[in-house]
Design a protein around this motif. Structure first.
Motif, PDB file in Angstrom:
ATOM      1  N   ASN A 204       0.875  -1.239   0.034  1.00  9.28           N
ATOM      2  CA  ASN A 204       0.073  -0.144   0.121  1.00  9.28           C
ATOM      3  C   ASN A 204       0.848   1.079   0.035  1.00  9.28           C
ATOM      4  O   ASN A 204       0.590   2.410  -0.658  1.00  9.28           O
ATOM      5  CB  ASN A 204      -0.732   0.060   1.115  1.00  9.28           C
ATOM      6  CG  ASN A 204      -2.284  -0.855   1.057  1.00  9.28           C
ATOM      7  OD1 ASN A 204      -3.007  -0.718   0.098  1.00  9.28           O
ATOM      8  ND2 ASN A 204      -2.333  -1.730   2.150  1.00  9.28           N
TER       9      ASN A 204
ATOM     10  N   ALA B   7       1.347   4.516  -2.905  1.00  6.98           N
ATOM     11  CA  ALA B   7       1.159   6.169  -2.274  1.00  6.98           C
ATOM     12  C   ALA B   7       2.386   6.758  -2.908  1.00  6.98           C
ATOM     13  O   ALA B   7       2.122   8.077  -3.317  1.00  6.98           O
ATOM     14  CB  ALA B   7       1.091   5.823  -1.056  1.00  6.98           C
TER      15      ALA B   7
ATOM     16  N   LEU C 132       1.819   7.609  -6.773  1.00  3.16           N
ATOM     17  CA  LEU C 132       0.507   8.429  -6.840  1.00  3.16           C
ATOM     18  C   LEU C 132       0.817   9.916  -6.518  1.00  3.16           C
ATOM     19  O   LEU C 132       0.598  10.834  -7.363  1.00  3.16           O
ATOM     20  CB  LEU C 132      -0.683   7.820  -6.072  1.00  3.16           C
ATOM     21  CG  LEU C 132      -2.065   8.798  -6.517  1.00  3.16           C
ATOM     22  CD1 LEU C 132      -2.342   8.359  -7.822  1.00  3.16           C
ATOM     23  CD2 LEU C 132      -3.142   8.173  -5.442  1.00  3.16           C
ATOM     24  N   SER C 133       1.727  10.278  -5.455  1.00  2.97           N
ATOM     25  CA  SER C 133       2.064  11.460  -4.934  1.00  2.97           C
ATOM     26  C   SER C 133       2.984  11.938  -6.069  1.00  2.97           C
ATOM     27  O   SER C 133       2.797  13.298  -6.400  1.00  2.97           O
ATOM     28  CB  SER C 133       2.706  11.121  -3.746  1.00  2.97           C
ATOM     29  OG  SER C 133       1.757  10.864  -2.662  1.00  2.97           O
TER      30      SER C 133
ATOM     31  N   GLU D  85       0.189  14.924  -0.327  1.00  6.97           N
ATOM     32  CA  GLU D  85      -0.590  13.774  -0.897  1.00  6.97           C
ATOM     33  C   GLU D  85      -0.126  12.443  -0.362  1.00  6.97           C
ATOM     34  O   GLU D  85      -1.088  11.576  -0.094  1.00  6.97           O
ATOM     35  CB  GLU D  85      -0.242  13.914  -2.404  1.00  6.97           C
ATOM     36  CG  GLU D  85      -0.670  15.044  -2.999  1.00  6.97           C
ATOM     37  CD  GLU D  85      -2.017  15.138  -3.358  1.00  6.97           C
ATOM     38  OE1 GLU D  85      -2.651  14.089  -3.216  1.00  6.97           O
ATOM     39  OE2 GLU D  85      -2.656  16.019  -3.404  1.00  6.97           O
ATOM     40  N   PHE D  86       1.402  12.305   0.017  1.00  7.51           N
ATOM     41  CA  PHE D  86       1.479  10.891   0.529  1.00  7.51           C
ATOM     42  C   PHE D  86       1.043  10.484   1.736  1.00  7.51           C
ATOM     43  O   PHE D  86       0.434   9.436   1.934  1.00  7.51           O
ATOM     44  CB  PHE D  86       3.146  10.990   0.835  1.00  7.51           C
ATOM     45  CG  PHE D  86       3.745   9.801   1.088  1.00  7.51           C
ATOM     46  CD1 PHE D  86       3.987   8.625   0.221  1.00  7.51           C
ATOM     47  CD2 PHE D  86       4.587   9.734   2.319  1.00  7.51           C
ATOM     48  CE1 PHE D  86       4.432   7.377   0.637  1.00  7.51           C
ATOM     49  CE2 PHE D  86       5.045   8.409   2.605  1.00  7.51           C
ATOM     50  CZ  PHE D  86       5.134   7.359   2.028  1.00  7.51           C
TER      51      PHE D  86
ATOM     52  N   ARG E 235      -1.865  11.773   2.955  1.00  2.00           N
ATOM     53  CA  ARG E 235      -3.244  11.668   2.694  1.00  2.00           C
ATOM     54  C   ARG E 235      -3.659  10.235   2.116  1.00  2.00           C
ATOM     55  O   ARG E 235      -4.285   9.459   2.680  1.00  2.00           O
ATOM     56  CB  ARG E 235      -3.793  12.555   1.796  1.00  2.00           C
ATOM     57  CG  ARG E 235      -5.354  12.479   1.516  1.00  2.00           C
ATOM     58  CD  ARG E 235      -5.667  13.601   0.521  1.00  2.00           C
ATOM     59  NE  ARG E 235      -5.525  15.109   0.991  1.00  2.00           N
ATOM     60  CZ  ARG E 235      -4.516  15.979   0.381  1.00  2.00           C
ATOM     61  NH1 ARG E 235      -4.061  15.465  -0.731  1.00  2.00           N
ATOM     62  NH2 ARG E 235      -4.258  17.073   0.944  1.00  2.00           N
ATOM     63  N   GLU E 236      -2.780   9.862   1.345  1.00  3.21           N
ATOM     64  CA  GLU E 236      -2.815   8.466   0.707  1.00  3.21           C
ATOM     65  C   GLU E 236      -2.684   7.158   1.852  1.00  3.21           C
ATOM     66  O   GLU E 236      -3.356   6.234   1.479  1.00  3.21           O
ATOM     67  CB  GLU E 236      -1.923   8.193  -0.675  1.00  3.21           C
ATOM     68  CG  GLU E 236      -2.260   9.092  -1.746  1.00  3.21           C
ATOM     69  CD  GLU E 236      -3.441   8.383  -2.305  1.00  3.21           C
ATOM     70  OE1 GLU E 236      -3.678   7.089  -2.275  1.00  3.21           O
ATOM     71  OE2 GLU E 236      -4.277   9.432  -2.559  1.00  3.21           O
TER      72      GLU E 236
END
Length: 355
Positions: free
Chosen positions: A117, A121, A124-125, A145-146, A148-149
């Protein structure tokens, strides 16, 4: 908090190492939390004891007690049922995990799932941030972002990363590969460190989680010691059970004798008998037992002469131990019927399973 001042690739690598150092304790904690839940679920799937409600578990425990025929275990179950349930569950969990490498399987699985997981992250970040021409503080945005993911995966507070949010990292894609490398190192390090983990390593034990599934009211009948069958703690209304037990199990005797009472509460409330708990207390007819006040007044005991064969077998089988425990006798009105003495353990267990 330490600052990172070096530049370029070295700066990015240092950033990744620093971030993984922050991730490590959160990941370790998450691994054990996930493992504990996973083990509890596995126990429910693997063993009939834990598939149903507390009444089903109690049948399994009574079967276990009868098979072991250990009076000390019976005594603990009768006097401290909640504690005995918890110890039984703990013993089953330990037995399931010991010596077959199963704990290592849960560890590897949990670590791999969580690691699986974290990597997306990172990707995506990176994808979100790399093309943002309007932001100069890309690393701060990347961290936003990291975190939050990862919010649903591990507890990594964004506030703990203030010391690295102002780094001038321009090559976000290199950051992504540096993070992948540092995360692989972290995973290997944790795998090695946790290889020797045992149940003492858990902050919240799997058997505790499993026991919570069987929580409820643990109030005992003042007469016979049977545990209230309500599945809610602090429930509304009266306590009650499906079957009461011979009052000899709590040491009740007939007044003026040392003869144990083999009758059950639900048959006595339909009789002309009276009771009192202390010498200074007034006698109360069983028919109006609520007049004696708490704790008996908080129970709903309906007239019923049904007695489980299990407790007839138990009283007959452990007659001597019960007499020694309470320094009383199964004589006179407490004479054990011959029919009880003919009940076999298997007959008692078969009836228990049907009920």
């Amino acid at each position: 908090m330490s600052q990172i001042s070096c530049q370029g690739a070295t700066s990015i690598t240092s950033f990744a190492v620093f971030l993984c150092d922050k991730i490590e304790p959160a990941l370790r904690k998450a691994v054990f939390e996930r493992m504990a839940k996973h083990i509890a679920e596995d126990m429910k799937n693997q063993f009939p004891d834990f598939r149903g409600n507390r009444a089903n578990l109690e049948v399994c425990i009574l079967r276990y007690l009868a098979e072991q025929e250990n009076f000390d275990d019976f005594k603990k179950y009768l006097t401290s049922p909640k504690q005995f349930f918890e110890e039984y569950i703990e013993r089953r969990v330990k037995s399931h995990l010991d010596g077959n490498g199963r704990l290592k399987e849960f560890l590897d699985s949990s670590l791999n799932v969580l690691y699986g997981n974290i990597l997306p992250a990172v990707s995506l970040s990176t994808k979100i941030v790399k093309d943002r021409k309007d932001r100069e503080d890309k690393i701060s945005l990347w961290l936003d972002e990291f975190c939050r993911e990862l919010a649903e995966v591990i507890n990594l507070p964004r506030s703990e990363l203030k010391g690295i949010e102002h780094q001038e990292v321009t090559d976000i894609e290199f950051l992504s590969s540096a993070m992948a490398k540092s995360l692989t190192d972290l995973r290997n390090r944790l795998m090695k460190e946790l290889a020797d983990a045992d149940l003492s390593s858990f902050s919240r034990q799997p058997h505790t989680i499993l026991a919570e599934h069987f929580s409820g009211c643990w109030e005992k009948c003042r007469f016979c010691g049977a545990v209230c069958s309500n599945t809610m703690q602090n429930h509304d209304g009266d306590h009650q059970v499906v079957f009461h037990r011979p009052q000899a199990l709590t040491g009740f005797k007939w007044h003026g004798t040392d003869h144990l009472v083999i009758d059950i509460c639900s048959s006595l409330v339909a009789s002309d008998c009276t009771f009192r708990f202390h010498d200074d207390q007034q006698w109360t007819p069983y028919r109006t037992y609520r007049d004696a006040g708490p704790p008996v007044s908080t129970w709903r005991i309906l007239p019923d002469s049904s007695m489980q064969a299990y407790w007839k077998w138990f009283v007959s089988h452990f007659r001597t131990q019960l007499e020694d425990l309470y320094n009383k006798k199964f004589q006179g009105k407490g004479e054990i019927p011959e029919a009880w003495q003919r009940i076999t353990k298997q007959e008692a267990l078969s009836e228990l399973d049907r009920l």
